[in-house]
Design a protein around this motif. Structure first.
Motif, mmCIF file in Angstrom:
data_model
loop_
_atom_site.group_PDB
_atom_site.id
_atom_site.type_symbol
_atom_site.label_atom_id
_atom_site.label_comp_id
_atom_site.label_asym_id
_atom_site.label_seq_id
_atom_site.Cartn_x
_atom_site.Cartn_y
_atom_site.Cartn_z
ATOM 1 N N LEU A 1 0.860 -1.184 0.000
ATOM 2 C CA LEU A 1 0.000 0.000 0.000
ATOM 3 C C LEU A 1 0.893 1.230 0.000
ATOM 4 C CD1 LEU A 1 -2.807 -0.940 2.573
ATOM 5 C CD2 LEU A 1 -2.855 -1.153 0.087
ATOM 6 N N TYR A 2 0.492 2.229 -0.758
ATOM 7 C CA TYR A 2 1.270 3.462 -0.842
ATOM 8 C C TYR A 2 1.146 4.267 0.441
ATOM 9 C CZ TYR A 2 2.313 3.160 -5.848
ATOM 10 O OH TYR A 2 2.808 2.790 -7.070
ATOM 11 N N THR A 3 2.206 5.006 0.758
ATOM 12 C CA THR A 3 2.134 5.974 1.842
ATOM 13 C C THR A 3 1.510 7.254 1.298
ATOM 14 O OG1 THR A 3 4.268 6.978 1.343
ATOM 15 C CG2 THR A 3 4.279 5.088 2.856
ATOM 16 N N VAL A 4 1.152 8.149 2.207
ATOM 17 C CA VAL A 4 0.604 9.452 1.809
ATOM 18 C C VAL A 4 1.556 10.161 0.849
ATOM 19 C CG1 VAL A 4 0.165 11.779 2.721
ATOM 20 C CG2 VAL A 4 -0.862 9.787 3.827
ATOM 21 N N GLU A 5 2.837 10.177 1.198
ATOM 22 C CA GLU A 5 3.834 10.892 0.379
ATOM 23 C C GLU A 5 4.006 10.258 -0.995
ATOM 24 O OE1 GLU A 5 4.080 12.043 4.417
ATOM 25 O OE2 GLU A 5 4.284 10.006 3.591
ATOM 26 N N GLU A 6 3.988 8.935 -1.040
ATOM 27 C CA GLU A 6 4.140 8.237 -2.323
ATOM 28 C C GLU A 6 2.944 8.501 -3.244
ATOM 29 O OE1 GLU A 6 6.777 4.302 -1.035
ATOM 30 O OE2 GLU A 6 4.606 4.289 -0.786
ATOM 31 N N PHE A 7 1.744 8.491 -2.671
ATOM 32 C CA PHE A 7 0.553 8.729 -3.490
ATOM 33 C C PHE A 7 0.508 10.186 -3.948
ATOM 34 C CE2 PHE A 7 -4.262 9.118 -3.868
ATOM 35 C CZ PHE A 7 -4.307 8.490 -5.108
ATOM 36 N N ALA A 8 0.879 11.104 -3.068
ATOM 37 C CA ALA A 8 0.922 12.527 -3.443
ATOM 38 C C ALA A 8 1.886 12.738 -4.612
ATOM 39 C CB ALA A 8 1.335 13.376 -2.248
ATOM 40 N N ALA A 9 3.016 12.032 -4.591
ATOM 41 C CA ALA A 9 4.000 12.154 -5.676
ATOM 42 C C ALA A 9 3.406 11.664 -6.999
ATOM 43 C CB ALA A 9 5.259 11.357 -5.336
ATOM 44 N N GLU A 10 2.580 10.626 -6.943
ATOM 45 C CA GLU A 10 1.921 10.120 -8.154
ATOM 46 C C GLU A 10 0.923 11.145 -8.696
ATOM 47 O OE1 GLU A 10 2.434 7.317 -9.853
ATOM 48 O OE2 GLU A 10 3.892 6.398 -8.509
ATOM 49 N N ILE A 11 0.170 11.771 -7.797
ATOM 50 C CA ILE A 11 -0.783 12.799 -8.222
ATOM 51 C C ILE A 11 -0.029 13.951 -8.877
ATOM 52 C CG2 ILE A 11 -2.470 14.525 -7.428
ATOM 53 C CD1 ILE A 11 -3.092 12.545 -5.080
ATOM 54 N N ALA A 12 1.008 14.421 -8.200
ATOM 55 C CA ALA A 12 1.790 15.562 -8.703
ATOM 56 C C ALA A 12 2.437 15.251 -10.047
ATOM 57 C CB ALA A 12 2.848 15.963 -7.675
ATOM 58 N N SER A 13 2.820 13.992 -10.256
ATOM 59 C CA SER A 13 3.496 13.626 -11.513
ATOM 60 C C SER A 13 2.564 13.750 -12.726
ATOM 61 C CB SER A 13 4.060 12.199 -11.432
ATOM 62 O OG SER A 13 3.006 11.249 -11.518
ATOM 63 N N LEU A 14 1.249 13.750 -12.472
ATOM 64 C CA LEU A 14 0.288 13.872 -13.575
ATOM 65 C C LEU A 14 -0.083 15.322 -13.867
ATOM 66 C CD1 LEU A 14 -1.764 10.857 -12.405
ATOM 67 C CD2 LEU A 14 -0.759 11.007 -14.663
ATOM 68 N N VAL A 15 0.327 16.219 -12.983
ATOM 69 C CA VAL A 15 0.041 17.645 -13.185
ATOM 70 C C VAL A 15 0.968 18.194 -14.267
ATOM 71 C CG1 VAL A 15 0.163 19.929 -12.123
ATOM 72 C CG2 VAL A 15 -0.848 18.018 -10.870
ATOM 73 N N ASN A 16 0.353 18.787 -15.284
ATOM 74 C CA ASN A 16 1.117 19.390 -16.386
ATOM 75 C C ASN A 16 1.894 18.348 -17.197
ATOM 76 O OD1 ASN A 16 1.574 21.821 -17.728
ATOM 77 N ND2 ASN A 16 3.524 22.179 -16.723
ATOM 78 N N LYS A 17 1.467 17.090 -17.120
ATOM 79 C CA LYS A 17 2.160 16.023 -17.857
ATOM 80 C C LYS A 17 1.780 16.096 -19.332
ATOM 81 C CE LYS A 17 2.929 11.036 -17.904
ATOM 82 N NZ LYS A 17 2.628 9.743 -17.255
ATOM 83 N N PRO A 18 2.761 16.170 -20.224
ATOM 84 C CA PRO A 18 2.448 16.286 -21.657
ATOM 85 C C PRO A 18 1.747 15.036 -22.186
ATOM 86 C CG PRO A 18 4.788 16.709 -21.211
ATOM 87 C CD PRO A 18 4.200 16.116 -19.967
ATOM 88 N N GLY A 19 0.842 15.234 -23.127
ATOM 89 C CA GLY A 19 0.239 14.111 -23.842
ATOM 90 C C GLY A 19 -0.864 13.366 -23.125
ATOM 91 N N LEU A 20 -1.351 13.888 -22.002
ATOM 92 C CA LEU A 20 -2.443 13.202 -21.306
ATOM 93 C C LEU A 20 -3.734 13.312 -22.114
ATOM 94 C CD1 LEU A 20 -2.250 14.120 -17.496
ATOM 95 C CD2 LEU A 20 -1.906 11.874 -18.516
ATOM 96 N N GLU A 21 -4.400 12.211 -22.288
ATOM 97 C CA GLU A 21 -5.680 12.241 -23.001
ATOM 98 C C GLU A 21 -6.765 12.801 -22.094
ATOM 99 O OE1 GLU A 21 -6.780 8.483 -24.635
ATOM 100 O OE2 GLU A 21 -4.976 8.338 -25.874
ATOM 101 N N GLN A 22 -7.804 13.364 -22.702
ATOM 102 C CA GLN A 22 -8.942 13.873 -21.935
ATOM 103 C C GLN A 22 -9.558 12.744 -21.111
ATOM 104 O OE1 GLN A 22 -10.487 16.070 -20.199
ATOM 105 N NE2 GLN A 22 -11.190 17.411 -21.845
ATOM 106 N N ALA A 23 -9.802 13.024 -19.816
ATOM 107 C CA ALA A 23 -10.443 12.083 -18.886
ATOM 108 C C ALA A 23 -9.632 10.798 -18.682
ATOM 109 C CB ALA A 23 -11.870 11.761 -19.320
ATOM 110 N N HIS A 24 -8.311 10.902 -18.810
ATOM 111 C CA HIS A 24 -7.424 9.757 -18.557
ATOM 112 C C HIS A 24 -7.564 9.312 -17.104
ATOM 113 C CE1 HIS A 24 -3.775 7.343 -18.181
ATOM 114 N NE2 HIS A 24 -3.430 8.092 -17.139
ATOM 115 N N THR A 25 -7.591 7.996 -16.879
ATOM 116 C CA THR A 25 -7.601 7.447 -15.519
ATOM 117 C C THR A 25 -6.262 6.801 -15.228
ATOM 118 O OG1 THR A 25 -9.956 6.948 -15.714
ATOM 119 C CG2 THR A 25 -8.767 5.882 -13.925
ATOM 120 N N GLU A 26 -5.616 7.277 -14.188
ATOM 121 C CA GLU A 26 -4.337 6.708 -13.754
ATOM 122 C C GLU A 26 -4.600 5.812 -12.544
ATOM 123 O OE1 GLU A 26 -0.023 6.463 -14.018
ATOM 124 O OE2 GLU A 26 -1.515 7.367 -15.359
#
Length: 251
Positions: free
Chosen positions: A214-239
């Motif tokens: 299971l992810y820690t709070v910090e690890e999950f936050a890093a995953e969320i942040a990595s998708l911010v401003n990420k080039p090439g994301l499709e509309q309504a992409h689910t990570e």
């Protein structure tokens, strides 16, 4: 760290602690001005802001209950007034297991308040902006996979919130705004995980075994942040972040 969010304004709902607070720190470190939102605990939010400012970032703590009519507008106005614009909205606030908030609270917060927040944000967000909806595998897959009884009302209301936002995609397309959905497993150390384990002892351990980790709070936050401003994301992409294999295998 890259300052790719320099000059941008961000609102992160429910960011006085946990995943929201950790995400706020990561977003601020990349240059964004962050509205740190809290419902009742101002000292906690002020502590998050202080940490961001001490690290050289910009943030402001703003109290707003998203289930109240004025809550969404308060946050949108704070971003524009303090940082000049609202370019990033991270919908992290979640709940519904609180015993004192009434039985319709889960739907009111996890669906209605999310939609109201987005509608208020759309009035000021420029093209190129991003909305990130944070959910859980237990909610995202609730129509295919049963969850713990104690969490079911939350899971169903969060899925209803996700569906309502997906229905708004034509509006997002029209405005040049991207929706991104981030779904995580149970996260170690969050209030939800603690409440679930209390309601159903052994729930966390069982999930840890099924997911592998299971992810820690910090690890999950890093995953969320990595998708911010990420080039090439499709509309309504689910990570899907961690541990989704057993959910996917039950489709």
């Amino acid at each position: 760290m890259t300052k790719d969010l320099e000059g941008k304004g961000a609102v992160i709902t429910g960011s006085s602690r946990g995943i929201g607070a950790a995400t706020a720190q990561l977003i601020a470190a990349r240059g964004a001005g962050v509205v740190v939102n809290y419902r009742a605990k101002a000292p906690r939010a002020n502590k998050v802001v202080k940490g961001i400012e001490e690290a050289g970032g910009r943030a402001v703590a703003v109290g707003a209950d998203l289930t109240e009519d004025t809550g969404a507008k308060t946050l949108v106005d704070a971003a524009v007034e303090n940082f000049g614009s609202l370019d990033l909205l991270i919908l992290n606030a979640s709940g519904g297991m609180e015993a004192d908030r009434g039985e319709d609270y889960a739907l009111k917060l996890n669906r209605d308040a999310q939609v109201n927040m987005v509608k208020a944000a759309l009035e000021v967000m420029p093209a190129g902006s991003q909305i990130v909806f944070v959910t859980s595998h237990q909610a995202h897959f609730i129509n295919q996979t049963a969850t713990m009884d104690a969490y079911e009302p939350v899971a169903r209301s969060k899925r209803a919130g996700e569906d309502a936002l997906r229905e708004m995609v034509p509006q997002f397309d029209e405005k040049g705004i991207t929706l991104t959905v981030v779904s995580g497993d149970m996260i170690e150390g969050t209030i939800t995980a603690t409440l679930l384990d209390r309601a159903q002892p052994g729930a966390i351990e069982a999930r840890r075994e099924a997911a592998g980790k299971l992810y820690t709070v910090e690890e999950f936050a890093a995953e969320i942040a990595s998708l911010v401003n990420k080039p090439g994301l499709e509309q309504a992409h689910t990570e899907l972040v961690g541990g989704a294999e057993d959910f996917l295998s039950r489709q």
